[in-house]
Design a protein around this motif. Structure first.
Motif, PDB file in Angstrom:
ATOM      1  N   TYR A   1       0.843  -1.207   0.000  1.00 43.55           N
ATOM      2  CA  TYR A   1       0.000   0.000   0.000  1.00 43.55           C
ATOM      3  C   TYR A   1       0.877   1.256   0.000  1.00 43.55           C
ATOM      4  CZ  TYR A   1      -3.748  -3.245   1.037  1.00 43.55           C
ATOM      5  OH  TYR A   1      -4.628  -4.286   0.962  1.00 43.55           O
ATOM      6  N   ALA A   2       2.015   1.197   0.718  1.00 42.41           N
ATOM      7  CA  ALA A   2       2.901   2.370   0.776  1.00 42.41           C
ATOM      8  C   ALA A   2       3.357   2.753  -0.631  1.00 42.41           C
ATOM      9  CB  ALA A   2       4.100   2.073   1.676  1.00 42.41           C
ATOM     10  N   ILE A   3       3.770   1.772  -1.424  1.00 38.62           N
ATOM     11  CA  ILE A   3       4.227   2.057  -2.794  1.00 38.62           C
ATOM     12  C   ILE A   3       3.106   2.751  -3.581  1.00 38.62           C
ATOM     13  CG2 ILE A   3       4.836   0.957  -5.013  1.00 38.62           C
ATOM     14  CD1 ILE A   3       7.199   0.913  -3.107  1.00 38.62           C
ATOM     15  N   GLN A   4       1.890   2.230  -3.449  1.00 35.09           N
ATOM     16  CA  GLN A   4       0.770   2.838  -4.191  1.00 35.09           C
ATOM     17  C   GLN A   4       0.498   4.260  -3.709  1.00 35.09           C
ATOM     18  OE1 GLN A   4      -2.770   0.383  -5.161  1.00 35.09           O
ATOM     19  NE2 GLN A   4      -1.890  -1.126  -3.763  1.00 35.09           N
ATOM     20  N   LEU A   5       0.579   4.468  -2.390  1.00 36.12           N
ATOM     21  CA  LEU A   5       0.310   5.817  -1.858  1.00 36.12           C
ATOM     22  C   LEU A   5       1.368   6.810  -2.328  1.00 36.12           C
ATOM     23  CD1 LEU A   5      -0.842   4.821   1.752  1.00 36.12           C
ATOM     24  CD2 LEU A   5      -2.246   5.983   0.033  1.00 36.12           C
ATOM     25  N   VAL A   6       2.618   6.368  -2.386  1.00 32.64           N
ATOM     26  CA  VAL A   6       3.694   7.259  -2.852  1.00 32.64           C
ATOM     27  C   VAL A   6       3.433   7.633  -4.314  1.00 32.64           C
ATOM     28  CG1 VAL A   6       6.166   7.437  -3.336  1.00 32.64           C
ATOM     29  CG2 VAL A   6       5.399   6.360  -1.210  1.00 32.64           C
ATOM     30  N   LEU A   7       3.138   6.641  -5.137  1.00 35.22           N
ATOM     31  CA  LEU A   7       2.907   6.918  -6.561  1.00 35.22           C
ATOM     32  C   LEU A   7       1.666   7.793  -6.743  1.00 35.22           C
ATOM     33  CD1 LEU A   7       3.684   3.360  -7.993  1.00 35.22           C
ATOM     34  CD2 LEU A   7       4.996   5.445  -8.457  1.00 35.22           C
ATOM     35  N   ASN A   8       0.617   7.487  -5.984  1.00 37.09           N
ATOM     36  CA  ASN A   8      -0.629   8.244  -6.111  1.00 37.09           C
ATOM     37  C   ASN A   8      -0.465   9.695  -5.655  1.00 37.09           C
ATOM     38  OD1 ASN A   8      -3.471   8.112  -6.810  1.00 37.09           O
ATOM     39  ND2 ASN A   8      -3.889   8.376  -4.628  1.00 37.09           N
ATOM     40  N   GLY A   9       0.475   9.916  -4.713  1.00 36.18           N
ATOM     41  CA  GLY A   9       0.681  11.266  -4.177  1.00 36.18           C
ATOM     42  C   GLY A   9       1.785  12.039  -4.888  1.00 36.18           C
ATOM     43  N   GLY A  10       2.296  11.491  -5.994  1.00 33.92           N
ATOM     44  CA  GLY A  10       3.303  12.223  -6.765  1.00 33.92           C
ATOM     45  C   GLY A  10       4.712  12.114  -6.215  1.00 33.92           C
ATOM     46  N   GLY A  11       4.969  11.081  -5.438  1.00 33.08           N
ATOM     47  CA  GLY A  11       6.323  10.847  -4.936  1.00 33.08           C
ATOM     48  C   GLY A  11       7.065   9.835  -5.796  1.00 33.08           C
ATOM     49  N   VAL A  12       8.319   9.589  -5.420  1.00 29.74           N
ATOM     50  CA  VAL A  12       9.132   8.611  -6.149  1.00 29.74           C
ATOM     51  C   VAL A  12       9.540   7.517  -5.164  1.00 29.74           C
ATOM     52  CG1 VAL A  12      11.266   8.239  -7.456  1.00 29.74           C
ATOM     53  CG2 VAL A  12      10.024  10.414  -7.674  1.00 29.74           C
ATOM     54  N   PRO A  13       9.002   6.285  -5.336  1.00 36.50           N
ATOM     55  CA  PRO A  13       9.340   5.226  -4.393  1.00 36.50           C
ATOM     56  C   PRO A  13      10.611   4.475  -4.773  1.00 36.50           C
ATOM     57  CG  PRO A  13       7.615   4.471  -5.895  1.00 36.50           C
ATOM     58  CD  PRO A  13       7.983   5.871  -6.323  1.00 36.50           C
ATOM     59  N   VAL A  14      11.333   4.039  -3.749  1.00 31.16           N
ATOM     60  CA  VAL A  14      12.407   3.051  -3.942  1.00 31.16           C
ATOM     61  C   VAL A  14      11.966   1.860  -3.108  1.00 31.16           C
ATOM     62  CG1 VAL A  14      14.857   2.532  -3.726  1.00 31.16           C
ATOM     63  CG2 VAL A  14      14.100   4.918  -3.893  1.00 31.16           C
ATOM     64  N   GLY A  15      11.709   0.737  -3.745  1.00 29.50           N
ATOM     65  CA  GLY A  15      11.187  -0.426  -3.027  1.00 29.50           C
ATOM     66  C   GLY A  15      12.276  -1.435  -2.737  1.00 29.50           C
ATOM     67  N   VAL A  16      12.319  -1.907  -1.486  1.00 27.14           N
ATOM     68  CA  VAL A  16      13.268  -2.969  -1.129  1.00 27.14           C
ATOM     69  C   VAL A  16      12.488  -4.275  -0.990  1.00 27.14           C
ATOM     70  CG1 VAL A  16      15.073  -3.713   0.471  1.00 27.14           C
ATOM     71  CG2 VAL A  16      14.588  -1.266   0.197  1.00 27.14           C
ATOM     72  N   VAL A  17      12.970  -5.324  -1.648  1.00 23.95           N
ATOM     73  CA  VAL A  17      12.331  -6.649  -1.566  1.00 23.95           C
ATOM     74  C   VAL A  17      13.421  -7.714  -1.482  1.00 23.95           C
ATOM     75  CG1 VAL A  17      10.134  -6.102  -2.725  1.00 23.95           C
ATOM     76  CG2 VAL A  17      12.158  -6.634  -4.097  1.00 23.95           C
ATOM     77  N   SER A  18      13.005  -9.010  -1.520  1.00 18.52           N
ATOM     78  CA  SER A  18      14.022 -10.053  -1.330  1.00 18.52           C
ATOM     79  C   SER A  18      13.975 -11.162  -2.377  1.00 18.52           C
ATOM     80  CB  SER A  18      13.876 -10.662   0.073  1.00 18.52           C
ATOM     81  OG  SER A  18      12.620 -11.291   0.183  1.00 18.52           O
ATOM     82  N   SER A  19      13.402 -10.887  -3.550  1.00 18.26           N
ATOM     83  CA  SER A  19      13.455 -11.897  -4.618  1.00 18.26           C
ATOM     84  C   SER A  19      13.225 -11.222  -5.960  1.00 18.26           C
ATOM     85  CB  SER A  19      12.388 -12.978  -4.398  1.00 18.26           C
ATOM     86  OG  SER A  19      11.108 -12.456  -4.689  1.00 18.26           O
ATOM     87  N   PRO A  20      13.682 -11.869  -7.053  1.00 16.86           N
ATOM     88  CA  PRO A  20      13.444 -11.295  -8.381  1.00 16.86           C
ATOM     89  C   PRO A  20      11.955 -11.231  -8.711  1.00 16.86           C
ATOM     90  CG  PRO A  20      14.929 -13.218  -8.506  1.00 16.86           C
ATOM     91  CD  PRO A  20      14.502 -13.090  -7.084  1.00 16.86           C
ATOM     92  N   GLU A  21      11.176 -12.212  -8.212  1.00 14.19           N
ATOM     93  CA  GLU A  21       9.729 -12.212  -8.486  1.00 14.19           C
ATOM     94  C   GLU A  21       9.067 -10.973  -7.858  1.00 14.19           C
ATOM     95  OE1 GLU A  21      11.266 -14.887  -7.075  1.00 14.19           O
ATOM     96  OE2 GLU A  21      11.407 -16.075  -8.925  1.00 14.19           O
TER      97      GLU A  21
END
Ligand code: NAP
Length: 452
Positions: A239-259
């Motif tokens: 949800y955070a990623i969507q809120l950042v994009l929806n609010g005109g921000g630029v997200p950097v997402g950290v995850v733990s797999s290529p999928e």
């Protein structure tokens, strides 16, 4: 219960629903007070929710004047379901004992079983005598902020009320059940374009992320802000990623797999860090953090977005907090709501004060924040991140998946709803919002299980 389900599916009138007989007992998922020591001596990862979560019949409690009885069509697993089921950091019966001492109505909660679940979608069956805004037949989602409105401190921001609690974690009669009894001020209208299970997974995590990133109570993001999001395809992060994009921000997402990285790209998040592939090891041993790893991490963020993040969306806790404080921009904010990997936190305070950064705490959301988040879901600006659906009987298995980080987004649990896909009452709106967007996490999970 069959009659209730038939009436709901036939979209019976409010009067018809009000006249249905409500059974005296119902099916629910719960942990038992006499089993709180069952995992004694085991490591956290060895504690298995499949052993501690039971599904069985429990009596329906009496309804207080400000409460409603809801037929729960679907619910969801939250990390608090995991905490309760592994009895960490403490058994949640202590919360029920305290609530039990507070009032006559509170005493109902103090039982030898704790019905878990802090999310839900369903239909109002009965309303208490003091309920004004809802009636039988209303289709609702349920948020988990349980507040006593006679506490003076609940009125500026109810999250600051001294007796604020999380429903289904710090109270009994949670959502992982066929019925629940909740306060009327926990209800919100169900988005008509979503299925029961899609509507059930959002309120807890989405509202928490909303308060952290949108509301003035935490780290309100401005257009153009760079936001680093840990666990970016997890419950909060999705949800955070969507809120950042929806609010005109630029997200950097950290995850733990290529999928997961691929899923982030599909969501529109271009800057992605696969922490496993990069081999980040912020702690060189149990007691020592490795500042050179913080620097490598900061450098990678800068190489992706050209600068340090204005906001760091933090929840893993001990494993990442040192890196989060280091990585935030001069004058930037680390906003935290959790500590999955450990709550005794260490960071280098020089990086905080010399660079005028701040750490802001946040916890769930007040009614207005949850309501505004629900509106974004209703508008289709934000979509559910439901990746899989379980039967109530398999609630232990679903909680175990979350416990071991084997899931993406949110796991839904069907309660009264007999199968996936039911509950949409506005198909046209669903098409407008986009089937592909709404089912992105689900399709992705299915594709990973059957790659061909
Ligand atoms: P989740 O669905 O399990 O997602 C968490 C994500 O964090 C995982 O997908 C994982 O992503 C990442 N992660 C886990 N351990 C990590 C580590 N050691 N280092 C870096 N990343 C790690 O859980 P959630 O629903 O988002 O909840 C996260 C935490 O917030 C839980 O502790 C929960 O209890 C808490 N919470 C608090 C509130 C509140 O109101 N205060 C509300 C909701 C949740 P990758 O493996 O892909 O990196």
């Amino acid at each position: 219960m069959d009659e209730i389900l038939q009436a709901i599916e036939a979209e019976a009138s409010s009067e018809e629903i009000a006249n249905l007989t409500i059974p005296e007992s119902y099916r629910a998922a719960y942990v038992r007070r006499d089993e709180t020591e069952m995992f004694e001596g085991l490591e956290s990862w060895e504690k298995d929710p499949r052993k501690s979560l039971h599904v069985g019949d429990v009596p329906l409690p009496e309804t207080a004047p400000d409460e409603v009885v809801v037929a729960v069509m679907a619910s969801a697993i939250n990390f608090n379901t995991v905490w309760t089921s592994i009895f960490e950091p403490l058994p949640t019966f202590g919360f029920l004992d305290r609530l039990g001492r507070e009032s006559e109505w509170g005493a109902r909660h103090n039982l030898d079983y704790h019905i878990v679940g802090s999310d839900g979608s369903g239909v109002v069956l009965r309303t208490g005598s003091a309920v004004r805004s809802y009636k039988p037949g209303d289709r609702v989602t349920i948020h988990c902020n349980h507040v006593d409105d006679q506490d003076p401190f609940s009125h500026n921001d109810s999250m600051k009320a001294s007796n604020q609690r999380i429903w289904g974690f710090e109270t009994n009669f949670g959502g992982l059940a066929d019925l629940t009894v909740v306060k009327a001020n926990q209800l919100m209208p169900k988005p008509a374009h979503l299925t029961w299970e899609e509507a059930a997974v959002n309120a807890l995590c989405a509202s928490t992320s909303y308060r952290m990133l949108v509301s003035n109570h935490a780290a309100p993001m401005k257009q153009g802000d760079r936001v680093l999001v840990w666990g970016a395809t997890g419950g909060l992060g999705g949800y955070a990623i969507q809120l950042v994009l929806n609010g005109g921000g630029v997200p950097v997402g950290v995850v733990s797999s290529p999928e997961k990285a691929e899923l982030l790209n599909e969501m529109g998040c271009e800057a992605v860090i696969d922490r496993k592939a990069e081999g980040y090891k912020f702690w060189s041993d149990e007691h020592t953090q490795d500042e050179s790893e913080w620097r490598r991490f900061g450098k990678q963020i800068r190489s992706l977005i050209g600068e340090d993040p204005d906001i760091v969306f933090e929840h893993p806790g001990r494993q990442t907090m040192g890196a989060s404080v280091f990585a935030a921009k001069r004058g930037g904010t680390v906003v935290t709501c959790a500590a999955t990997s450990g709550y005794m936190i260490e960071y280098d305070n020089r990086h905080l004060w010399m660079k005028l950064k701040r750490i802001v705490s946040s916890h769930f959301a007040n009614y207005e924040e949850a309501w505004r988040m629900n509106k974004l879901l209703d508008d289709g600006a934000i979509v559910p991140i439901m990746s899989d659906v379980y039967a109530l009987e398999d609630v232990g298995l679903a909680a175990n998946q979350v416990h071991h980080n084997l899931h993406e987004g949110k796991l839904a649990v069907l309660c009264l709803s007999p199968e996936e896909g039911r509950g949409v009452t506005d198909q046209e709106k669903r098409e407008r919002v986009g089937e592909d967007r709404i089912t992105m996490f689900h399709r992705h999970a299915v594709a990973n299980v059957n790659p061909e």
